[in-house]
Enzyme design. Sequence first.
Site, PDB file in Angstrom:
ATOM      1  N   CYS A 112       0.824  -1.212   0.000  1.00 23.62           N
ATOM      2  CA  CYS A 112       0.000   0.000   0.000  1.00 23.62           C
ATOM      3  C   CYS A 112       0.861   1.266   0.000  1.00 23.62           C
ATOM      4  O   CYS A 112       0.319   2.378  -0.054  1.00 23.62           O
ATOM      5  CB  CYS A 112      -0.899   0.039   1.238  1.00 23.62           C
ATOM      6  SG  CYS A 112      -1.816  -1.455   1.578  1.00 23.62           S
ATOM      7  N   HIS A 130      -5.347   1.194   6.087  1.00 26.16           N
ATOM      8  CA  HIS A 130      -5.968   0.423   5.004  1.00 26.16           C
ATOM      9  C   HIS A 130      -6.591  -0.820   5.607  1.00 26.16           C
ATOM     10  O   HIS A 130      -5.899  -1.664   6.182  1.00 26.16           O
ATOM     11  CB  HIS A 130      -4.937   0.037   3.950  1.00 26.16           C
ATOM     12  CG  HIS A 130      -5.509  -0.854   2.878  1.00 26.16           C
ATOM     13  ND1 HIS A 130      -6.737  -0.630   2.312  1.00 26.16           N
ATOM     14  CD2 HIS A 130      -5.020  -1.987   2.287  1.00 26.16           C
ATOM     15  CE1 HIS A 130      -6.983  -1.569   1.403  1.00 26.16           C
ATOM     16  NE2 HIS A 130      -5.973  -2.399   1.379  1.00 26.16           N
ATOM     17  N   HIS A 132      -9.263  -4.233   5.331  1.00 25.43           N
ATOM     18  CA  HIS A 132      -9.980  -5.203   4.518  1.00 25.43           C
ATOM     19  C   HIS A 132     -11.257  -5.647   5.222  1.00 25.43           C
ATOM     20  O   HIS A 132     -11.783  -6.725   4.934  1.00 25.43           O
ATOM     21  CB  HIS A 132      -9.097  -6.429   4.245  1.00 25.43           C
ATOM     22  CG  HIS A 132      -8.043  -6.188   3.216  1.00 25.43           C
ATOM     23  ND1 HIS A 132      -7.258  -7.195   2.699  1.00 25.43           N
ATOM     24  CD2 HIS A 132      -7.627  -5.055   2.601  1.00 25.43           C
ATOM     25  CE1 HIS A 132      -6.399  -6.704   1.817  1.00 25.43           C
ATOM     26  NE2 HIS A 132      -6.604  -5.398   1.750  1.00 25.43           N
ATOM     27  N   GLU A 155     -25.975   8.879  13.700  1.00 29.07           N
ATOM     28  CA  GLU A 155     -25.185   9.521  14.745  1.00 29.07           C
ATOM     29  C   GLU A 155     -23.687   9.428  14.482  1.00 29.07           C
ATOM     30  O   GLU A 155     -22.935  10.370  14.710  1.00 29.07           O
ATOM     31  CB  GLU A 155     -25.526   8.903  16.105  1.00 29.07           C
ATOM     32  CG  GLU A 155     -24.738   9.483  17.278  1.00 29.07           C
ATOM     33  CD  GLU A 155     -25.100  10.922  17.602  1.00 29.07           C
ATOM     34  OE1 GLU A 155     -24.351  11.544  18.366  1.00 29.07           O
ATOM     35  OE2 GLU A 155     -26.127  11.426  17.084  1.00 29.07           O
ATOM     36  N   HIS A 205     -12.788  -4.876  -2.205  1.00 31.56           N
ATOM     37  CA  HIS A 205     -11.435  -4.897  -1.637  1.00 31.56           C
ATOM     38  C   HIS A 205     -11.415  -4.370  -0.200  1.00 31.56           C
ATOM     39  O   HIS A 205     -11.174  -5.115   0.743  1.00 31.56           O
ATOM     40  CB  HIS A 205     -10.510  -4.072  -2.547  1.00 31.56           C
ATOM     41  CG  HIS A 205      -9.087  -4.039  -2.121  1.00 31.56           C
ATOM     42  ND1 HIS A 205      -8.047  -3.902  -3.018  1.00 31.56           N
ATOM     43  CD2 HIS A 205      -8.493  -4.095  -0.900  1.00 31.56           C
ATOM     44  CE1 HIS A 205      -6.893  -3.899  -2.352  1.00 31.56           C
ATOM     45  NE2 HIS A 205      -7.147  -4.004  -1.069  1.00 31.56           N
ATOM     46  N   ASP A 282     -32.547  27.650  -2.569  1.00 30.88           N
ATOM     47  CA  ASP A 282     -32.135  28.858  -1.860  1.00 30.88           C
ATOM     48  C   ASP A 282     -33.146  29.091  -0.721  1.00 30.88           C
ATOM     49  O   ASP A 282     -34.230  28.483  -0.705  1.00 30.88           O
ATOM     50  CB  ASP A 282     -32.138  30.025  -2.849  1.00 30.88           C
ATOM     51  CG  ASP A 282     -31.863  31.358  -2.190  1.00 30.88           C
ATOM     52  OD1 ASP A 282     -30.919  31.427  -1.394  1.00 30.88           O
ATOM     53  OD2 ASP A 282     -32.612  32.310  -2.463  1.00 30.88           O
ATOM     54  N   SER A 417     -27.440  28.046   1.200  1.00 29.23           N
ATOM     55  CA  SER A 417     -27.573  29.411   1.694  1.00 29.23           C
ATOM     56  C   SER A 417     -26.234  29.957   2.148  1.00 29.23           C
ATOM     57  O   SER A 417     -25.345  29.201   2.554  1.00 29.23           O
ATOM     58  CB  SER A 417     -28.561  29.441   2.871  1.00 29.23           C
ATOM     59  OG  SER A 417     -28.537  30.678   3.535  1.00 29.23           O
ATOM     60  N   LYS A 449     -22.078  32.523  -4.032  1.00 29.75           N
ATOM     61  CA  LYS A 449     -23.274  32.020  -4.716  1.00 29.75           C
ATOM     62  C   LYS A 449     -23.435  32.581  -6.119  1.00 29.75           C
ATOM     63  O   LYS A 449     -24.326  32.147  -6.852  1.00 29.75           O
ATOM     64  CB  LYS A 449     -24.520  32.355  -3.898  1.00 29.75           C
ATOM     65  CG  LYS A 449     -24.628  31.547  -2.607  1.00 29.75           C
ATOM     66  CD  LYS A 449     -25.948  31.804  -1.897  1.00 29.75           C
ATOM     67  CE  LYS A 449     -27.103  31.155  -2.614  1.00 29.75           C
ATOM     68  NZ  LYS A 449     -28.379  31.341  -1.896  1.00 29.75           N
TER      69      LYS A 449
END
EC number: 4.2.1.109
Length: 516
Positions: A112, A130, A132, A155, A205, A282, A417, A449
């Site tokens: 990795c 990492h 599995h 939560e 994976h 909006d 917003s 925006k």
Amino acid sequence: MAAVALNGVKLGTTSQAYLESQPVNDTKVLISDLCRQFYNLGWVSGTGGSITIKVHDESVPKPQQLVIMSPSGVQKERMLPEDMYVLSPTGSVLSSPSPKPYPNKPPKCSDCGPLFMKAYEMCNAGAVIHSHGIESCLVTMINPLSKEFRITHMEMIKGIKGHGYYDELVVPIIENTAYEYELTESLAKAIEAYPKATAVLVRNHGIYVWGDSWISAKTQAECYHYLFDAAIKLNQLGLDWSTPLHGPIHLGSRKHRDISMKAGTVDSDNKYEPARRCIVLDIEGTTTPISFVTDVLFPYARDNVGRHLSATYDDAETKDDIKLLRSQVQDDLEKGVVGAVPIPSDEAGKEEVVGALVANVESMIKADRKITALKQLQGHIWRTGFEKNELKGVVFEDVPEALMKWHDQGIKVYIYSSGSRLAQRLLFGYSNYGDLRKYLSGFLTPQNKKETRSYAEIAESVGVDRPSEVLFVTDVFQEAVAAKAAGLEVIVSIRPGNGPLPDSHGFKTINSFSEI
């Protein structure tokens, strides 16, 4: 590798003193301990998975810290500190473990490694895990065509950096390859495309998770696995984990629903109606009268600044608000911003400090400034007002019914917003029609925006295949133009009190959400 001073020792590629130092050894011990724990959780069984941690040292910037990495192809629960590799900040091996007798394999740095280094490089991480774990594998198989995992209103989402209970958590999914290092480019593209993400799933994976420190990475990894497990179990029960209510999956199956939402429809006049997977709304002039914000919310915040600051002056939250305001005012003073007045030090006493803060906040509100320091304080003041029933959020009468209808159709609805997420949640959580948050998938805040880039980022963050699958509803012409330029479908809201539109503006308009 450039030489770096560490605790008085000059570190180069041959600095054995620091390679054998306490910080390095402590990190090796930590990784071996964590690997045993992760083995018991099922994350690194069969020699799979790996972990890497940077050697924390206050005197060294994180990008220049050494990297400790677990070896590849070994029994993770039996690893010892001396089995670890030490790498330079750029990934070159500085120290390797000694070979062990048969039947142990010759030492080899984690497969990795390139992916770990990419996460360090792009995310300024302090640790990468990492796993599995079977949950992280199975969750990518539920929908083999999906490029993302999405979940909201759970939560444990709060354990993921930058997310709260009401937010939608999005984790990109990349395709697996025969060899781990071949995933490096896909991982990098996913990190680039999802700047808020702290993890990437690899289909069939596992998962890569990173954090600012090993504690952050470990905490988030535990939360991700919990959420994946929850999604799998909800799916088995026929429930939709990606919507706020987690109700039954509509239209028979998720696959059916995904296909139906991507396909457009033809109406009775033989006009093609685009598919809508998401609706972004909006607030001012769209869901809520502009007058509520200008005549109710802003005056309430302005009139209660002093009371709020005095009552909560010693609270940690208010101390953080004051710290932000001090920083903003200092910057305003240096730039000569009109209305900015110096804030005395704490030694001057609460009354003097609060008085100066009130003067600055009143000036900021009057100028309608869109700055974090003001938004954060206003949100906390409004929260008190809503909780004490001194404030009640106002939405137009057609809004609740439309939100329920879209939710039942499987369309995700977001609020967009310039106000803080807290302010958005309060308005819809304490509305004149009750708590409407159960119909919303998330709350978005823009950089600007009126910039096209903001809407392109929305299309990426909500996970549609094409920007045209997102409908944006606003009352502001400049926002409509920017969203259209990003490829979004746009409708302009015409409500009482809204400003006029230019002649020949070219946008479809509505007076009520019932027209959508």
